[in-house]
Design a protein around this motif. Structure first.
Motif, PDB file in Angstrom:
ATOM      1  N   PRO A   1       0.815  -1.220   0.000  1.00  0.00           N
ATOM      2  CA  PRO A   1       0.000   0.000   0.000  1.00  0.00           C
ATOM      3  C   PRO A   1       0.846   1.266   0.000  1.00  0.00           C
ATOM      4  CG  PRO A   1       0.054  -0.974   2.187  1.00  0.00           C
ATOM      5  CD  PRO A   1       0.773  -1.929   1.280  1.00  0.00           C
ATOM      6  N   ASN A   2       0.287   2.341  -0.570  1.00  0.00           N
ATOM      7  CA  ASN A   2       0.888   3.675  -0.472  1.00  0.00           C
ATOM      8  C   ASN A   2       2.315   3.727  -1.013  1.00  0.00           C
ATOM      9  OD1 ASN A   2      -1.481   4.565   0.871  1.00  0.00           O
ATOM     10  ND2 ASN A   2      -0.664   3.747   2.803  1.00  0.00           N
TER      11      ASN A   2
ATOM     12  N   LYS B   1       8.972  -4.101   4.298  1.00  0.00           N
ATOM     13  CA  LYS B   1       8.229  -3.230   3.383  1.00  0.00           C
ATOM     14  C   LYS B   1       9.054  -1.970   3.153  1.00  0.00           C
ATOM     15  CE  LYS B   1       4.301  -1.274   4.686  1.00  0.00           C
ATOM     16  NZ  LYS B   1       2.851  -1.083   4.974  1.00  0.00           N
TER      17      LYS B   1
ATOM     18  N   SER C   1       9.599   1.093   5.471  1.00  0.00           N
ATOM     19  CA  SER C   1       8.310   1.700   5.789  1.00  0.00           C
ATOM     20  C   SER C   1       8.064   1.619   7.291  1.00  0.00           C
ATOM     21  CB  SER C   1       7.202   0.989   5.019  1.00  0.00           C
ATOM     22  OG  SER C   1       5.946   1.539   5.302  1.00  0.00           O
TER      23      SER C   1
ATOM     24  N   PHE D   1       5.847  -1.315  10.066  1.00  0.00           N
ATOM     25  CA  PHE D   1       5.668  -2.668   9.542  1.00  0.00           C
ATOM     26  C   PHE D   1       6.551  -3.620  10.331  1.00  0.00           C
ATOM     27  CE2 PHE D   1       6.386  -6.218   6.638  1.00  0.00           C
ATOM     28  CZ  PHE D   1       5.107  -6.455   6.157  1.00  0.00           C
TER      29      PHE D   1
ATOM     30  N   ASN E   1      -5.592  -5.790   2.020  1.00  0.00           N
ATOM     31  CA  ASN E   1      -4.614  -5.702   3.103  1.00  0.00           C
ATOM     32  C   ASN E   1      -4.180  -7.066   3.628  1.00  0.00           C
ATOM     33  OD1 ASN E   1      -4.355  -2.855   3.299  1.00  0.00           O
ATOM     34  ND2 ASN E   1      -6.382  -2.764   4.245  1.00  0.00           N
TER      35      ASN E   1
ATOM     36  N   ASP F   1      -1.140  -8.479   8.112  1.00  0.00           N
ATOM     37  CA  ASP F   1      -1.735  -7.225   7.690  1.00  0.00           C
ATOM     38  C   ASP F   1      -0.690  -6.475   6.868  1.00  0.00           C
ATOM     39  OD1 ASP F   1      -2.502  -4.412   7.653  1.00  0.00           O
ATOM     40  OD2 ASP F   1      -3.997  -4.928   9.166  1.00  0.00           O
TER      41      ASP F   1
ATOM     42  N   ARG G   1      -0.416  -3.534   6.070  1.00  0.00           N
ATOM     43  CA  ARG G   1      -0.080  -2.205   6.575  1.00  0.00           C
ATOM     44  C   ARG G   1       0.875  -2.273   7.753  1.00  0.00           C
ATOM     45  NH1 ARG G   1      -6.360  -1.082   7.277  1.00  0.00           N
ATOM     46  NH2 ARG G   1      -5.988  -3.175   8.149  1.00  0.00           N
ATOM     47  N   THR G   2       0.670  -3.241   8.645  1.00  0.00           N
ATOM     48  CA  THR G   2       1.444  -3.302   9.881  1.00  0.00           C
ATOM     49  C   THR G   2       2.431  -4.465   9.929  1.00  0.00           C
ATOM     50  OG1 THR G   2      -0.180  -4.714  11.007  1.00  0.00           O
ATOM     51  CG2 THR G   2      -0.528  -2.313  11.105  1.00  0.00           C
TER      52      THR G   2
END
Length: 418
Positions: free
Chosen positions: A109-110, A132, A141, A144, A161, A184, A186-187
């Motif tokens: 993502p992003n 990430k 990132s 993460f 996700n 996840d 994102r994390t």
């Protein structure tokens, strides 16, 4: 090849991006050209293991250190990972510092890319097996936490996700789920509801070689050194239902890979890829022992509908040579390895009657597995390790330098006819 370059730059192409529901090979309307583009970068040592397309950027990972833009002889040092523009080949300012090989890549993502492999440190920070990275500068990132404890990451798939991570680790993202887990994206934290038992009694270890997620994110094919999943017999291949938070074993199964190949292989399945419409998947294998009744050194299509035991829809034999990569585009099934022939079930390291010469790469008809006329050839070497289809062509990564009768150092791209 310059005529294709001009067309590619002029066209407004649709790239794979984070907005795609799942990360899978793209549907293509036709078989790609046998003439690779001239602008892909060259890699001078090692091999390519993984390729991901994120927006207009191609990220390449593997076990290498020296690279150069097309037409340049002077190598620059970019160990294990680099990125370039998807239609010009120009290097991106993406320079992460890893201490070990990359095996798997997916868009994050992003404007990020998620990297899996056998490394332990990234940018002087402890990040074992998975990290990430910011796509623009290669920085880690923030937030993460998806590190693994032991072993390595061999394959990854992503849908929204949900990040599926496979290999031979004991845990990842703070969870306790070995070999296969869902994080996840994102994390990097483990989904505690994702619990699945994958075992291989009487084998030295449990290891997944590859995974493939259906485009709708509901079915996950896993292949590797496995004999039981949640106590159910599943020989080297299983289909999981992952549409809900708690995964289950699909009642469809095959025992096609229950027979043995060479004793050197505890598992001989090597790669798997779902079709863009999710109706079928294709598995390729090694094995060193050939024959029409064996699944060693083959490509095989499976249609995972219904329940109970099912055989393959079709099988195509190399006659004793490994296939190590597959990309299904709807128009074709591309397979790569160090094969000399396809359609060679009676060959045993020789071309039996009916064998079709295909050095290192081939395109098969998805309907019946027959061999298309497409025949660019490549220097065989160890084999192809990465194949990724996009809306504008097919990227191929390997350990050799000749592709389509041209010099292409470990990496090339076959464009679609326009």
């Amino acid at each position: 090849m310059r005529r294709y370059l001009a067309v590619l730059i002029a066209l407004s192409v649709a790239f794979v991006s984070w907005t795609t529901p799942g990360y899978a090979d793209m549907q293509q309307p036709a078989v790609v050209s046998a003439d690779p583009v001239d602008w892909t970068p060259n890699i001078f040592n090692g091999q390519v293991n993984a390729i991901a397309v994120v927006g207009d950027t191609v990220v390449v990972g593997g076990d290498f250190s020296r690279i150069a833009e097309a037409g340049q002889r002077r190598a620059i040092r970019r160990p294990f990972l680099f990125a370039f523009h998807a239609t010009t080949g120009r290097f991106r300012d993406f320079r992460p510092d890893l201490d070990g090989p990359v095996n798997a890549l997916v868009p994050g993502p992003n404007d990020t890319v998620i990297v899996g492999g056998a490394f332990r440190w990234v940018n002087d920070q402890r990040r074992r097996g998975i990290v990430k990275l910011n796509l623009f500068n290669g920085e880690i990132s923030d937030g993460f936490e998806g590190t693994i404890d032991t072993g390595e990451v061999r394959a990854m798939e992503i849908h929204g996700n949900d990040l599926y991570v496979a290999g031979n680790f004991s845990s990842a993202g703070g969870g306790r789920q070995p070999v296969l887990t869902r994080l996840d994206a994102r994390t990097g934290l483990a989904d505690r509801e994702f619990q699945i038992s994958i075992t291989a009694p009487n084998h030295p270890r449990v290891k997944l070689e590859d995974i493939s997620l259906s485009p709708d994110g509901r079915k996950l094919v896993i292949i590797g050194e496995i004999t039981r999943v949640n106590g159910e017999p599943r020989s080297q291949l299983a289909v999981l239902n992952v549409g809900s938070r708690r995964p289950t074993v699909d009642p469809w199964y095959t025992m096609a890979y229950d027979s043995l190949c060479h004793r050197a292989f505890d598992t001989y399945v090597r790669a798997v890829d779902f079709s863009p419409n999710g109706a079928y998947f294709v598995v390729v294998t090694t094995g060193a022992i050939s024959g029409p009744r064996r699944m060693c050194d083959t490509a095989a299509r499976f249609d995972p509908q219904g329940s109970g035991e099912h055989g393959p829809t079709w099988v195509n034999h190399t006659g004793g040579d490994t296939l190590s990569a597959v990309s299904v585009t709807g128009a074709a099934v591309y397979v790569g390895g160090h094969q000399r022939w396809m359609s060679n079930p009676y060959g045993r390291n020789f071309a039996a009657r009916g064998a079709i010469p295909r050095l290192g790469i081939a395109a098969l008809d998805p309907r019946d597995g027959s061999v298309f006329d497409w025949n660019p050839t490549r220097t065989r070497g160890k084999g192809v390790e990465a194949m990724v289809a996009t809306s504008y062509g097919l990227f191929v990564g390997s350990d050799t330098d000749r592709l389509g009768y041209e010099y292409h150092g470990k990496l090339g791209m076959f464009p679609l006819h326009r």
